[in-house]
Design a protein around this motif. Structure first.
Motif, short mmCIF file in Angstrom:
data_model
loop_
_atom_site.label_atom_id
_atom_site.label_comp_id
_atom_site.label_asym_id
_atom_site.label_seq_id
_atom_site.Cartn_x
_atom_site.Cartn_y
_atom_site.Cartn_z
N HIS A 191 -27.15 -4.58 37.82
CA HIS A 191 -26.03 -4.68 38.76
C HIS A 191 -26.43 -4.06 40.10
N GLY A 192 -26.06 -4.73 41.17
CA GLY A 192 -26.43 -4.23 42.48
C GLY A 192 -25.47 -4.67 43.55
N THR A 193 -25.80 -4.29 44.78
CA THR A 193 -25.02 -4.65 45.96
C THR A 193 -25.96 -5.21 47.02
N VAL A 194 -25.57 -6.34 47.60
CA VAL A 194 -26.32 -6.90 48.73
C VAL A 194 -25.56 -6.56 50.00
N LEU A 195 -26.26 -5.95 50.93
CA LEU A 195 -25.66 -5.57 52.22
C LEU A 195 -26.30 -6.39 53.34
N SER A 196 -25.48 -6.83 54.29
CA SER A 196 -25.97 -7.54 55.47
C SER A 196 -25.03 -7.25 56.62
N ASN A 197 -25.47 -7.59 57.83
CA ASN A 197 -24.60 -7.37 58.97
C ASN A 197 -24.01 -8.68 59.46
N ASN A 198 -23.13 -8.58 60.43
CA ASN A 198 -22.48 -9.76 60.99
C ASN A 198 -23.19 -10.21 62.26
#
Length: 460
Positions: A43-50
């Motif tokens: 299980h993980g989290t993907v982070l990105s910007n706008n």
């Protein structure tokens, strides 16, 4: 009906799919699951910007030793994402990984699976997804890159150039020194105690050699960093190992650097033993990212992604107060010697139960004190490996208090041996088979105890 069924299926998929959400910091977060090594669901989290549209580089964060929940690396994940680098941070596996078992190959499979997850996402350049490895991840990330061409680059922070046991021995010696423990006991920990631990085969991945993986990274750009106050892996020696191994590989894009004011994790510290600022984690401060640490990593990744990986370079290494000590492998004598001593001293009380042979009070004391001394010596020094340097407190005269007890017992053994020899001279005995069986083992143990005690540092 077929159309209606398809619409219902699509609606269900939309309802059950992980939803991306943006927070006030301008970052988009999406919870994901993927299959790592041996099919385990991670299980993980993907982070990105706008930021502006376009294919962005990606990076997968590989944590250090321990349970490794993703929250520990939130600051790094957000720093990469704010810089326009799509980031995956995930919880470390709890199956196939424990206090006594480490499989770096399995952890590398997890990391490569994370890379492939990012490669499959829209908005990510599949040819520019790399790995970031911290501490234990400094062994895992290069191994994953050596195994898979999907890994476009590698960033490490606090990676060791040595095997885990040699690294941990240095770590313990450094922390003991910080507590005021003198060189004699530190030599015991780095010498016979470490060899005893190695001989048990219970130290996880004790002899893992990071060099083969590093030497296979001939085309993969590498940024290897250490905090200039790293107290958990030897920064100066590790940097040299990385630099030389990557040079042998023919890697022309290996950058070796140090984080000013950085601890083992690249976070702010005053001396390497504290953390300044940052969010709490398990009741302790993580420390905020050291100035320039995030900028160094993100600018390097962007340069690699733009097709301009920086040429190889190596910054001047900070001082390192202690040198590492190699731990010989297959040290059978490290456990055999105390085992024989215990058998020799134990033979006297066992024979008493069988009522065989003469009984002498000084020899009785010698056997009992000998057993206590061997157990105390091994237990005190091995406890540092099991429970950490905290068991060394309190420190008295540059020695852990428990070690002073072991040294006192050693002196008592020698005194008892002398008294036993005097008693045997004064009391004529009939040296029959029963007498030999009772007195010879404890006598041999007493003779062997002296050089063993000197080797274990009890005389210092």
């Amino acid at each position: 009906m077929a159309v209606l069924s398809g619409l219902l299926t699509g609606a269900l998929l939309l309802l059950t799919a992980p939803m991306a959400h943006a927070e006030g910091d301008g970052l988009v977060r999406q919870e994901v699951t993927f299959r790592g090594g041996r099919g385990l669901v991670l299980h993980g989290t993907v982070l990105s910007n706008n930021g502006p549209p376009g294919a962005k580089p990606g990076i997968v964060l590989v944590g250090g030793s321990g349970s490794g929940p993703r929250e520990e690396y939130r600051q790094e994940a957000e720093a990469f994402a704010r810089a326009g680098i799509t980031t995956l941070v995930y919880d470390k596996r709890t199956i196939g990984y424990s206090l006594l078992h480490r499989d770096f190959g399995l952890l590398a499979d997890d990391a490569v699976a994370g890379v492939r997850l990012l490669q499959s996402r829209s908005g990510v350049n599949p040819r520019q997804v790399g790995l970031w490895g911290f501490s234990e991840g400094g062994w895992v990330a290069p191994l994953a890159a050596a195994r898979s061409t999907d890994v476009a680059f590698v960033v490490t922070i606090g990676g060791s150039g040595y095997d885990p046991l040699r690294t941990q021995t240095w770590n313990l010696a450094t922390h003991l020194r910080h507590q005021g423990v003198g060189a004699p006991f530190r030599r015991t920990v780095a010498g016979p105690a470490a060899q005893f631990v190695a001989s048990t085969g219970r130290f996880p991945a004790a002899g893992y050699d990071p060099l083969p993986a590093l030497e296979r990274l001939h085309r993969t750009p590498v940024l290897a960093l250490w905090g200039d106050h790293d107290t958990q892996v030897p920064p100066q020696e590790s940097a040299q190992v990385f630099r030389e191994a990557l040079a042998r590989a023919g890697n022309r894009h290996a950058v070796i650097g140090f984080v000013a004011g950085g601890a083992h994790n690249g976070h702010r510290t005053s001396d390497g033993f504290d953390r300044i600022g940052g969010p709490p984690f398990h009741g302790k401060k993580l420390g905020e990212l050291a100035p320039g640490y995030a900028q160094t990593m993100t600018s390097w990744v962007r340069a690699v992604a733009a097709g301009h990986p920086p040429a190889s370079s190596a910054a001047a290494a900070p001082g390192q107060a202690l040198a590492t000590t190699p731990v010989p492998g297959h040290t059978w004598y490290a456990w055999l010697a105390p085992a024989l001593l215990l058998l020799g001293f134990a033979a006297y009380p066992v024979s008493a139960l069988l009522r065989r042979g003469p009984v002498l009070r000084p020899v009785r004391w010698l056997a009992g004190l000998g057993l206590l001394a061997v157990v105390a010596t091994v237990a005190c020094s091995i406890a540092v490996f099991v429970a950490g340097d905290g068991v060394a407190a309190p420190v008295v005269w540059g020695r852990p208090a428990l070690w002073l007890v072991a040294q006192g017992l050693a002196v008592a053994v020698l005194v008892s041996a002398c008294l036993s020899a005097v008693a045997l001279r004064r009391r004529p005995l009939t040296w029959n088979r029963a007498a030999w069986l009772r007195l010879a083992p404890v006598g041999l143990a007493a003779v062997g105890f002296l050089p063993w005690a000197v080797w274990w540092g009890l005389a210092a």
